[in-house]
Design a protein around this motif. Structure first.
Motif, PDB file in Angstrom:
ATOM      1  N   MET A 165      19.433 -45.712  52.596  1.00  0.00           N
ATOM      2  CA  MET A 165      19.227 -44.368  52.072  1.00  0.00           C
ATOM      3  C   MET A 165      17.795 -44.194  51.580  1.00  0.00           C
ATOM      4  SD  MET A 165      22.897 -43.976  50.084  1.00  0.00           S
ATOM      5  CE  MET A 165      22.375 -42.657  49.000  1.00  0.00           C
ATOM      6  N   GLY A 166      17.276 -45.212  50.858  1.00  0.00           N
ATOM      7  CA  GLY A 166      15.898 -45.142  50.370  1.00  0.00           C
ATOM      8  C   GLY A 166      14.896 -45.070  51.507  1.00  0.00           C
ATOM      9  N   GLU A 167      15.105 -45.880  52.541  1.00  0.00           N
ATOM     10  CA  GLU A 167      14.230 -45.823  53.713  1.00  0.00           C
ATOM     11  C   GLU A 167      14.213 -44.425  54.327  1.00  0.00           C
ATOM     12  OE1 GLU A 167      13.647 -49.910  56.164  1.00  0.00           O
ATOM     13  OE2 GLU A 167      15.515 -48.823  56.535  1.00  0.00           O
ATOM     14  N   ALA A 168      15.393 -43.825  54.453  1.00  0.00           N
ATOM     15  CA  ALA A 168      15.491 -42.498  55.063  1.00  0.00           C
ATOM     16  C   ALA A 168      14.791 -41.448  54.216  1.00  0.00           C
ATOM     17  CB  ALA A 168      16.960 -42.132  55.264  1.00  0.00           C
ATOM     18  N   VAL A 169      14.893 -41.553  52.906  1.00  0.00           N
ATOM     19  CA  VAL A 169      14.225 -40.603  52.013  1.00  0.00           C
ATOM     20  C   VAL A 169      12.711 -40.690  52.192  1.00  0.00           C
ATOM     21  CG1 VAL A 169      13.700 -40.113  49.599  1.00  0.00           C
ATOM     22  CG2 VAL A 169      16.073 -40.447  50.325  1.00  0.00           C
ATOM     23  N   LEU A 170      12.166 -41.900  52.201  1.00  0.00           N
ATOM     24  CA  LEU A 170      10.722 -42.057  52.340  1.00  0.00           C
ATOM     25  C   LEU A 170      10.234 -41.553  53.700  1.00  0.00           C
ATOM     26  CD1 LEU A 170      10.234 -45.556  50.681  1.00  0.00           C
ATOM     27  CD2 LEU A 170       9.779 -43.312  49.676  1.00  0.00           C
ATOM     28  N   ALA A 171      11.055 -41.729  54.722  1.00  0.00           N
ATOM     29  CA  ALA A 171      10.682 -41.215  56.045  1.00  0.00           C
ATOM     30  C   ALA A 171      10.723 -39.693  56.084  1.00  0.00           C
ATOM     31  CB  ALA A 171      11.616 -41.797  57.104  1.00  0.00           C
ATOM     32  N   ALA A 172      11.636 -39.093  55.321  1.00  0.00           N
ATOM     33  CA  ALA A 172      11.819 -37.640  55.382  1.00  0.00           C
ATOM     34  C   ALA A 172      10.821 -36.876  54.511  1.00  0.00           C
ATOM     35  CB  ALA A 172      13.245 -37.279  54.961  1.00  0.00           C
ATOM     36  N   VAL A 173      10.366 -37.491  53.422  1.00  0.00           N
ATOM     37  CA  VAL A 173       9.506 -36.786  52.460  1.00  0.00           C
ATOM     38  C   VAL A 173       8.254 -37.621  52.229  1.00  0.00           C
ATOM     39  CG1 VAL A 173       9.397 -35.660  50.207  1.00  0.00           C
ATOM     40  CG2 VAL A 173      11.604 -35.877  51.377  1.00  0.00           C
TER      41      VAL A 173
ATOM     42  N   SER B 207      10.834 -36.801  40.049  1.00  0.00           N
ATOM     43  CA  SER B 207      12.006 -35.940  40.048  1.00  0.00           C
ATOM     44  C   SER B 207      13.220 -36.805  40.328  1.00  0.00           C
ATOM     45  CB  SER B 207      11.895 -34.838  41.109  1.00  0.00           C
ATOM     46  OG  SER B 207      10.749 -34.049  40.900  1.00  0.00           O
ATOM     47  N   GLY B 208      14.402 -36.242  40.102  1.00  0.00           N
ATOM     48  CA  GLY B 208      15.584 -37.041  40.360  1.00  0.00           C
ATOM     49  C   GLY B 208      16.858 -36.259  40.202  1.00  0.00           C
ATOM     50  N   VAL B 209      17.945 -37.006  40.177  1.00  0.00           N
ATOM     51  CA  VAL B 209      19.273 -36.416  40.008  1.00  0.00           C
ATOM     52  C   VAL B 209      20.131 -37.461  39.308  1.00  0.00           C
ATOM     53  CG1 VAL B 209      20.126 -37.202  42.259  1.00  0.00           C
ATOM     54  CG2 VAL B 209      21.127 -35.171  41.184  1.00  0.00           C
TER      55      VAL B 209
ATOM     56  N   SER C 262      12.533 -27.588  47.773  1.00  0.00           N
ATOM     57  CA  SER C 262      12.874 -27.920  49.158  1.00  0.00           C
ATOM     58  C   SER C 262      12.766 -29.424  49.414  1.00  0.00           C
ATOM     59  CB  SER C 262      11.960 -27.157  50.120  1.00  0.00           C
ATOM     60  OG  SER C 262      12.155 -25.765  50.012  1.00  0.00           O
ATOM     61  N   ALA C 263      11.746 -30.047  48.839  1.00  0.00           N
ATOM     62  CA  ALA C 263      11.580 -31.484  49.033  1.00  0.00           C
ATOM     63  C   ALA C 263      12.705 -32.260  48.363  1.00  0.00           C
ATOM     64  CB  ALA C 263      10.230 -31.925  48.482  1.00  0.00           C
ATOM     65  N   ASN C 264      13.115 -31.829  47.172  1.00  0.00           N
ATOM     66  CA  ASN C 264      14.219 -32.504  46.496  1.00  0.00           C
ATOM     67  C   ASN C 264      15.516 -32.388  47.300  1.00  0.00           C
ATOM     68  OD1 ASN C 264      12.607 -33.295  44.351  1.00  0.00           O
ATOM     69  ND2 ASN C 264      13.099 -31.501  43.115  1.00  0.00           N
ATOM     70  N   GLN C 265      15.721 -31.233  47.899  1.00  0.00           N
ATOM     71  CA  GLN C 265      16.909 -31.072  48.735  1.00  0.00           C
ATOM     72  C   GLN C 265      16.826 -31.961  49.969  1.00  0.00           C
ATOM     73  OE1 GLN C 265      19.757 -29.216  47.992  1.00  0.00           O
ATOM     74  NE2 GLN C 265      20.485 -30.497  49.675  1.00  0.00           N
ATOM     75  N   ALA C 266      15.617 -32.118  50.512  1.00  0.00           N
ATOM     76  CA  ALA C 266      15.435 -32.995  51.673  1.00  0.00           C
ATOM     77  C   ALA C 266      15.753 -34.445  51.317  1.00  0.00           C
ATOM     78  CB  ALA C 266      14.007 -32.878  52.211  1.00  0.00           C
ATOM     79  N   VAL C 267      15.451 -34.849  50.075  1.00  0.00           N
ATOM     80  CA  VAL C 267      15.806 -36.196  49.618  1.00  0.00           C
ATOM     81  C   VAL C 267      17.318 -36.397  49.703  1.00  0.00           C
ATOM     82  CG1 VAL C 267      15.929 -37.702  47.590  1.00  0.00           C
ATOM     83  CG2 VAL C 267      13.806 -36.487  48.116  1.00  0.00           C
ATOM     84  N   LEU C 268      18.057 -35.454  49.121  1.00  0.00           N
ATOM     85  CA  LEU C 268      19.513 -35.585  49.112  1.00  0.00           C
ATOM     86  C   LEU C 268      20.088 -35.504  50.519  1.00  0.00           C
ATOM     87  CD1 LEU C 268      20.411 -33.464  45.953  1.00  0.00           C
ATOM     88  CD2 LEU C 268      20.032 -35.924  46.134  1.00  0.00           C
TER      89      LEU C 268
END
Length: 279
Positions: A222-230, A141-143, A194-200
């Motif tokens: 930012m990438g590190e934070a995304v992987l930690a969050a999802v 998925s992406g944006v 919900s997961a995509n929103q958590a990425v952003l």
């Protein structure tokens, strides 16, 4: 032949006004057109330009009035522009000012609107890519075009200098980008939406709250934070153009640059990419 009517001026004058007289900054980005009517017939019929205010001068007026009225609402600013031309130039009989705004909204961090980080209204286009064979599938998925900026807490210093270097270092700059990103799924979340929103949310929190020494470092964090969050994401790829807002030199008009007035530019731009995975 009769010259029926005429007007002239300057179009697509792009201006970013940043009101930063407190910790809470306000931004207004406008694209302005100013058209003048008046005693200009001779420039058309006789090639006599003595009454013509150069369109470059019109641009300069927009810029320094933006600096003088950095916090004015758009309608008020349009009126200030028109009144300046009518008051300053007796041979100008009419002024048409058209201004369209690029709207920015504050990034919300943990329920609170941020003081100096913003996201473009009506922002981004969600994307999906699925590849399937008989052996299995991959899904990402992406944006695309997800645009955000902050007006401070960003620098660019201590980079390579040689004979080709003309860019001056700065400890405080406006940081804006239009991000294309995609993330590869390794699991199935309870809700993709919900997961995509958590990425952003995770990416924007880092962007807004972390000092940036450069786009490269910010993308990695930012990438590190995304992987930690999802946890269902295996890796994320991020591409960010460095959308430049260039400080306007108003010193010829007796005005200092205080980080308040910029020219938005689309190209050329820096292009920074990276992919962050779980290793």
């Amino acid at each position: 032949m009769a010259l029926i009517r005429n007007s002239y001026g300057k179009g697509r004058v792009r201006i970013m006004r940043v009101k930063r007289d407190s910790a809470r900054h306000e931004v207004r980005e406008l694209t302005v057109e100013v058209l003048l009517t008046g005693a200009f017939d001779g420039s058309y019929t006789e090639g006599d330009n003595r009454s013509v205010i150069a369109t470059d001068s019109i641009k300069n007026i927009v810029n320094f009035l933006a600096r003088d009225h950095v916090g004015a609402e758009n309608e008020v600013f349009a009126g200030i522009l028109a009144r300046h031309f009518l008051d300053r130039y007796a041979h100008v009989s009419g002024v048409s000012v058209t201004a369209s705004e690029t709207k920015w909204s504050r990034i919300v961090i943990e329920g609170a609107p941020h003081d100096h980080a913003f996201v473009l209204d009506g922002n981004g286009r969600p994307t999906v890519k699925l590849t399937a064979t008989r052996e299995g599938t991959t899904l990402s998925s992406g944006v695309s075009g997800f645009t955000f900026l902050k007006t401070t807490q960003s620098a660019w210093e201590d980079y390579w200098f040689d004979e080709a270097t003309t860019l001056k270092p700065t400890p405080d700059r406006l940081f804006a980008t239009a991000m294309d990103a995609s993330w590869l799924w390794s699991g199935v979340p309870g809700s993709y939406e919900s997961a995509n929103q958590a990425v952003l949310d995770a990416a924007l929190k880092v962007f807004a709250t972390t000092f940036s020494p450069g786009v490269q470092n910010t993308l990695y964090l930012m990438g590190e934070a995304v992987l930690a969050a999802v946890p269902d994401i295996r890796e994320i790829s991020i591409a960010c153009p460095n959308k430049h807002y260039l400080p306007i030199d108003l010193s010829p008009f007796g005005r200092a640059f205080d980080g308040q007035v910029f020219t938005p530019t689309d190209e050329p731009h820096g292009q920074i990419t990276c992919t962050i995975g779980r290793g």
